[in-house]
Design a protein around this motif. Structure first.
Motif, PDB file in Angstrom:
ATOM      1  N   ILE A  16       2.291  -3.683  10.572  1.00  0.00           N
ATOM      2  CA  ILE A  16       2.748  -3.951   9.209  1.00  0.00           C
ATOM      3  C   ILE A  16       4.203  -3.513   9.079  1.00  0.00           C
ATOM      4  O   ILE A  16       4.721  -2.758   9.904  1.00  0.00           O
ATOM      5  N   VAL A  17       4.860  -3.985   8.039  1.00  0.00           N
ATOM      6  CA  VAL A  17       6.191  -3.503   7.703  1.00  0.00           C
ATOM      7  C   VAL A  17       6.032  -2.141   7.050  1.00  0.00           C
ATOM      8  O   VAL A  17       5.053  -1.889   6.342  1.00  0.00           O
ATOM      9  N   TRP A  18       7.006  -1.256   7.286  1.00  0.00           N
ATOM     10  CA  TRP A  18       6.883   0.121   6.814  1.00  0.00           C
ATOM     11  C   TRP A  18       8.179   0.574   6.159  1.00  0.00           C
ATOM     12  O   TRP A  18       9.250   0.455   6.759  1.00  0.00           O
ATOM     13  N   LEU A  19       8.072   1.058   4.932  1.00  0.00           N
ATOM     14  CA  LEU A  19       9.202   1.681   4.240  1.00  0.00           C
ATOM     15  C   LEU A  19       8.913   3.164   4.087  1.00  0.00           C
ATOM     16  O   LEU A  19       7.823   3.545   3.645  1.00  0.00           O
TER      17      LEU A  19
ATOM     18  N   GLY B  55       3.559  -1.156   4.084  1.00  0.00           N
ATOM     19  CA  GLY B  55       3.151   0.208   3.758  1.00  0.00           C
ATOM     20  C   GLY B  55       4.372   0.986   3.304  1.00  0.00           C
ATOM     21  O   GLY B  55       5.444   0.890   3.906  1.00  0.00           O
ATOM     22  N   ILE B  56       4.213   1.748   2.237  1.00  0.00           N
ATOM     23  CA  ILE B  56       5.323   2.533   1.689  1.00  0.00           C
ATOM     24  C   ILE B  56       4.897   3.991   1.638  1.00  0.00           C
ATOM     25  O   ILE B  56       3.885   4.331   1.016  1.00  0.00           O
ATOM     26  N   CYS B  57       5.671   4.842   2.310  1.00  0.00           N
ATOM     27  CA  CYS B  57       5.387   6.272   2.281  1.00  0.00           C
ATOM     28  C   CYS B  57       6.514   6.982   1.550  1.00  0.00           C
ATOM     29  O   CYS B  57       7.684   6.884   1.941  1.00  0.00           O
ATOM     30  N   LEU B  58       6.162   7.677   0.480  1.00  0.00           N
ATOM     31  CA  LEU B  58       7.113   8.425  -0.347  1.00  0.00           C
ATOM     32  C   LEU B  58       6.967   9.897   0.015  1.00  0.00           C
ATOM     33  O   LEU B  58       5.866  10.444  -0.072  1.00  0.00           O
TER      34      LEU B  58
ATOM     35  N   GLY C 258       0.850  -1.177   0.000  1.00  0.00           N
ATOM     36  CA  GLY C 258       0.000   0.000   0.000  1.00  0.00           C
ATOM     37  C   GLY C 258       0.886   1.227   0.000  1.00  0.00           C
ATOM     38  O   GLY C 258       1.901   1.259   0.700  1.00  0.00           O
ATOM     39  N   MET C 259       0.540   2.238  -0.792  1.00  0.00           N
ATOM     40  CA  MET C 259       1.350   3.442  -0.890  1.00  0.00           C
ATOM     41  C   MET C 259       0.603   4.658  -0.360  1.00  0.00           C
ATOM     42  O   MET C 259      -0.618   4.744  -0.441  1.00  0.00           O
ATOM     43  N   MET C 260       1.365   5.591   0.161  1.00  0.00           N
ATOM     44  CA  MET C 260       0.861   6.914   0.501  1.00  0.00           C
ATOM     45  C   MET C 260       1.983   7.910   0.261  1.00  0.00           C
ATOM     46  O   MET C 260       3.141   7.521   0.062  1.00  0.00           O
ATOM     47  N   ILE C 261       1.627   9.198   0.282  1.00  0.00           N
ATOM     48  CA  ILE C 261       2.607  10.232  -0.032  1.00  0.00           C
ATOM     49  C   ILE C 261       2.662  11.245   1.112  1.00  0.00           C
ATOM     50  O   ILE C 261       1.659  11.883   1.440  1.00  0.00           O
TER      51      ILE C 261
END
Length: 276
Positions: free
Chosen positions: A203-206, A164-167, A140-143
């Protein structure tokens, strides 16, 4: 046991799209050499972010989500799964967007929902959050500012996101900035949100972020990998680089949720409809 090596980048990007691609190629090559299967690049990796947050600033080039730049990004990704931010064009509208690609093409897409300060003068707003399947798991992505809202990550977790990936293009404080970015209050918030979103959803978080300076903004870097217990496994600090860690994601999620399972133990009937 299947360990996924993951990396989140802290790196500078600007209006020189060719230069941005050269930097992306270098980061992908570094990640591949480290055995990484999933690489998160920052918000606005193609074309850079806004030069300030006061509204009306000239923005990055608007790209077609099905155009040659996104196809080029997918070709560079090859056997990796890569996420990156860009300015998306749809008709006469522009969106602050993120795309997930591999050599097979586009795997997922997100438009930034929450807009800080005067960002809405430059971009339209996205309308939701959705997880998607990839060769390295359900993501899942968010910004950036999206992660300041617990509902964002919770929506992705409830949709089955394992990672979860936050850019971000998260800057230091606009008022009373610290000369030492490591002590900056906006840097502390950035780090707190990363750990909280991982822990509360198990969850794992990047977390990928811009580094260096662009226009009036000085970015805090702080790329990191966080486990489902909120523990930071790798962190670039305030410098440029890759935060790399390996984890058996399914096992890590099962272990974190074995006794107290935050998603399963929810009581939606007790919450207002707006947060249920």
């Amino acid at each position: 046991m299947s360990v996924l090596r993951m990396a989140a980048a802290a790196a500078p990007f600007d209006r020189d799209v060719e230069g941005d691609f050269a930097r992306i190629e270098k980061l992908v090559a570094e990640a591949r050499a480290e055995g990484v299967g999933l690489l998160a690049l920052p918000e606005a990796a193609l074309g850079g972010y806004l030069v300030n947050l006061d509204g009306g600033a000239e923005g990055p080039p608007a790209l077609d989500p099905g155009g040659p730049e996104i196809r080029r990004l997918a070709a560079i990704a090859g056997d990796l799964v890569v996420t990156a931010g860009y300015c998306e064009r749809e008709g006469d509208r522009r969106y602050n967007s993120a795309v997930c690609v591999s050599g097979d093409g586009v795997l997922g897409h997100h438009r930034k929902v929450h807009q800080p300060l005067s960002e809405n003068a430059s971009y339209g707003a996205g309308q939701g959050f959705a997880a998607f399947d990839t060769p390295v798991g359900r993501l899942g992505m968010m910004i950036c500012y999206d992660k300041a809202f617990p509902e964002s990550a919770r929506a992705l977790a409830l949709d089955g996101a394992q990672i979860g990936i936050c850019l971000s293009a998260w800057p230091g404080s606009r008022t009373n900035p610290s000369a030492d970015l490591a002590e900056d209050r906006w840097k502390r918030r950035f780090d707190l949100f990363d750990r909280a979103r991982a822990l509360e959803n198990q969850i794992v978080w990047l977390s990928a972020n811009q580094s260096g300076a662009f226009g009036d903004l000085r970015f805090v870097a702080g790329a990191k990998v966080v486990d489902p217990g909120g523990e930071v496994l790798a962190d670039t600090g305030v410098g440029e680089g890759l935060a790399i860690a390996g984890l058996d994601v399914e096992r890590a999620l099962a272990t974190a949720r074995r006794s107290m399972a935050h998603l399963a133990d929810r009581r939606p009937a007790a919450y207002p409809d707006s947060v249920a």
